[in-house]
Design a protein around this motif. Structure first.
Motif, short mmCIF file in Angstrom:
data_model
loop_
_atom_site.label_atom_id
_atom_site.label_comp_id
_atom_site.label_asym_id
_atom_site.label_seq_id
_atom_site.Cartn_x
_atom_site.Cartn_y
_atom_site.Cartn_z
N ASN A 11 0.86 -1.18 0.00
CA ASN A 11 0.00 0.00 0.00
C ASN A 11 0.90 1.23 0.00
N ALA A 12 0.84 2.02 -1.07
CA ALA A 12 1.78 3.13 -1.20
C ALA A 12 1.48 4.28 -0.25
N ILE A 13 0.27 4.34 0.32
CA ILE A 13 -0.06 5.41 1.26
C ILE A 13 0.58 5.17 2.62
N ASN A 14 0.40 3.94 3.14
CA ASN A 14 0.86 3.62 4.48
C ASN A 14 1.16 2.13 4.52
N PRO A 15 2.33 1.70 4.04
CA PRO A 15 2.62 0.28 3.86
C PRO A 15 2.76 -0.47 5.18
N PHE A 16 2.42 -1.76 5.12
CA PHE A 16 2.70 -2.68 6.20
C PHE A 16 3.94 -3.52 5.91
N LYS A 17 4.26 -3.66 4.62
CA LYS A 17 5.42 -4.47 4.23
C LYS A 17 5.86 -4.05 2.83
N GLY A 18 7.03 -4.54 2.43
CA GLY A 18 7.53 -4.28 1.09
C GLY A 18 8.58 -3.19 1.07
N GLY A 19 8.93 -2.77 -0.12
CA GLY A 19 9.96 -1.76 -0.29
C GLY A 19 9.73 -0.90 -1.51
N TYR A 20 10.52 0.16 -1.61
CA TYR A 20 10.42 1.10 -2.72
C TYR A 20 11.81 1.63 -3.01
N ALA A 21 12.16 1.69 -4.30
CA ALA A 21 13.45 2.25 -4.69
C ALA A 21 13.25 3.04 -5.98
N ALA A 22 13.76 4.26 -6.01
CA ALA A 22 13.63 5.12 -7.19
C ALA A 22 14.95 5.81 -7.47
N LEU A 23 15.25 5.98 -8.75
CA LEU A 23 16.45 6.67 -9.19
C LEU A 23 16.05 7.71 -10.23
N GLN A 24 16.59 8.93 -10.08
CA GLN A 24 16.39 9.96 -11.09
C GLN A 24 17.74 10.62 -11.40
N TYR A 25 18.16 10.48 -12.66
CA TYR A 25 19.35 11.16 -13.15
C TYR A 25 18.89 12.34 -13.99
N ARG A 26 19.41 13.52 -13.70
CA ARG A 26 18.96 14.75 -14.36
C ARG A 26 20.14 15.44 -15.02
N ASP A 27 19.96 15.84 -16.30
CA ASP A 27 20.99 16.53 -17.05
C ASP A 27 20.39 17.80 -17.65
N ASN A 28 20.88 18.97 -17.22
CA ASN A 28 20.36 20.26 -17.69
C ASN A 28 21.29 20.83 -18.77
N TYR A 29 20.69 21.33 -19.85
CA TYR A 29 21.46 21.80 -20.99
C TYR A 29 21.16 23.27 -21.28
N GLU A 30 22.19 24.00 -21.68
CA GLU A 30 21.99 25.40 -22.05
C GLU A 30 21.15 25.53 -23.32
N PHE A 31 21.28 24.56 -24.26
CA PHE A 31 20.47 24.66 -25.48
C PHE A 31 19.01 24.36 -25.23
N PHE A 32 18.67 23.85 -24.02
CA PHE A 32 17.28 23.71 -23.59
C PHE A 32 16.80 24.94 -22.81
N GLY A 33 17.68 25.92 -22.61
CA GLY A 33 17.31 27.14 -21.92
C GLY A 33 17.86 27.29 -20.53
N SER A 34 18.68 26.34 -20.06
CA SER A 34 19.23 26.43 -18.71
C SER A 34 20.18 27.61 -18.58
N SER A 35 20.15 28.23 -17.42
CA SER A 35 21.09 29.33 -17.14
C SER A 35 22.53 28.83 -17.14
N MET A 36 22.72 27.58 -16.71
CA MET A 36 24.02 26.96 -16.70
C MET A 36 23.82 25.45 -16.75
N PRO A 37 24.77 24.68 -17.31
CA PRO A 37 24.62 23.23 -17.35
C PRO A 37 25.00 22.61 -16.00
N TRP A 38 24.26 21.62 -15.57
CA TRP A 38 24.60 20.87 -14.36
C TRP A 38 23.86 19.54 -14.34
#
Length: 421
Positions: A248-275
């Motif tokens: 149950n994602a609201i209030n679990p009794f058991k189990g696990g969760y794992a998430a990964l987010q890799y983010r790449d910002n580009y100046e040609f997409f409008g970013s003030s600076m790449p990071w």
């Protein structure tokens, strides 16, 4: 305080009563953080088997039905392709916003009979500290559940103080800031195998009309040293993976969760600076004792700037995670830096056998570096107790009332809907 808390409970109860007027009860609910809808929850595959049968558990709706001789909370029913719409007021409280008045609404539906539940959620809030928020969140499943389209679009007018960089920063170095903030996140995730989904996204953050007053105590402020800008943009692509085995994602009794987010910002997409940045979010839930409904929950959240120099307000910061939940015991934005490592443990237990009232104790710790390229600094602990009042027994959703303590005199009340993690 008792007066406002009473209003808080009554307004959220009114949300439940309104929903019961619909022929189909709500299966997805918004989770409020700082008066902001921050997450949507799937409960259409609820697998938990509580020690006390669901029919013998009680929530606020059941308690009111006994008082007013009305119908008790209905059982979960099926959702169709016809959207079910609900609108209701609410109240929240945090150290940053103080009291927040919220009007939220959601639409729930299925794209096909066997698909998971899709949602569109919107809200608007105005806080005691003159902060205005307007978030919209979408979570749309394809007919065969192969694809999940996740969107988050928000506008904030958000006065908020900063206290310098790193977890060694002193709370006396308060620098009042003000700014407007718009975010546009859109992700497409595809089913890989089992509970694993992966996909790509576009992400856009814009802060403008940024101003600050300098440290109240007259010392040099880290914002000036880091680099002031009246307007910053971060725009780029994300790669995302999610593995979710929670019952149950609201209030679990058991189990696990794992998430990964890799983010790449580009100046040609409008970013003030790449990071570039990386976020790792790992959670584990264990029944303890094994034959009880008590739960020992663990959370690790690491938010790391891999390269480049983000705008000051794009740096990792306390309670600026996806659920604005890190660092209970501290005000939002208390710690900020290029690297954030966070861990928390919480014990959740019943107080009454019918589940109407429960409690928690929690302990967390967070460590931040200062500017990019610097090392992590001291671990800052947070801890405290909390009460839980069952809002909906079917989804296992609680009204959460926590009191957190931190270092340098930090402490305060946190009222919310749904668990911190």
């Amino acid at each position: 305080m008792k007066f406002f808390l009473s209003i808080f409970i009554i307004l959220f109860v009114s949300t439940r009563l309104y929903a019961q007027q619909s022929p189909v009860p709500i299966k997805r609910i918004p989770v409020h953080r700082n008066g902001i809808v921050k997450d949507t929850i799937r409960i259409d595959t609820l697998e938990r088997q509580p020690k006390v049968p669901l029919s013998k558990q009680e929530d606020i709706g059941d308690a009111l039905s006994k008082l007013f001789h009305s119908k008790p909370t209905p059982a979960v029913d099926s959702i169709t392709s016809k959207p079910e719409i609900s609108i209701a007021p609410a109240i929240g409280y945090t150290l940053l916003s103080k009291f927040a008045l919220v009007i939220s609404g959601n639409a729930i539906f299925k794209t096909a009979p066997q698909s998971r539940i899709s949602t569109i959620i919107a809200s608007t809030s105005y806080t005691q500290n003159k902060q205005f928020t307007l978030p919209i969140q979408t979570n749309i499943w394809s007919k065969d559940n192969t694809y999940n389209f996740v969107g988050e679009y928000q506008y904030f007018k958000y006065p908020q103080s900063t206290y310098g960089l790193g977890s060694n920063s002193n709370i006396k170095n308060e620098d009042p800031m003000d700014y407007s903030f718009f975010k546009f996140y859109q992700t497409v995730q595809r089913h890989v195998v089992g509970n694993l989904y992966a996909g790509l996204g576009f992400i856009f953050d814009s802060h403008w009309n940024i101003s600050d007053k300098g440290n109240r105590n007259g010392t040099a402020d880290d914002y000036t040293t880091y680099g002031k800008h009246s307007h910053t943009v971060a725009s780029g692509l994300t790669f995302n993976m999610v593995l979710d085995s929670r019952d149950n994602a609201i209030n679990p009794f058991k189990g696990g969760y794992a998430a990964l987010q890799y983010r790449d910002n580009y100046e040609f997409f409008g970013s003030s600076m790449p990071w570039r940045s990386l976020i790792l979010d790992v959670r584990k839930y264990i029944r303890f004792p094994e034959n009880s409904d008590n739960v020992l929950a663990f959370w690790n959240y690491d938010w790391l700037i891999l390269s480049g120099k983000p705008g000051y307000l794009d740096l990792p910061s306390t309670q600026w995670d996806g659920n604005t939940a890190t660092g209970r015991g501290y005000i939002q934005g208390r710690f900020r830096g290029a690297q954030m490592v966070y861990a928390e443990a919480e014990y959740r237990f019943k107080i009454t056998r019918n589940g109407l009232l429960g409690g928690v104790v929690f302990l967390n710790g967070e460590s931040f570096s200062a500017a990019p390229g610097t090392s992590l600094q001291r671990i800052q602990p947070g801890y405290g107790p909390g009460l839980r009042l069952k809002l909906n027994k079917t989804s296992n959703t609680n009204i959460t009332i926590d009191y957190g303590f931190g270092r340098q005199g930090s402490n305060g009340l946190f009222i919310d809907i749904g668990e911190a993690f």
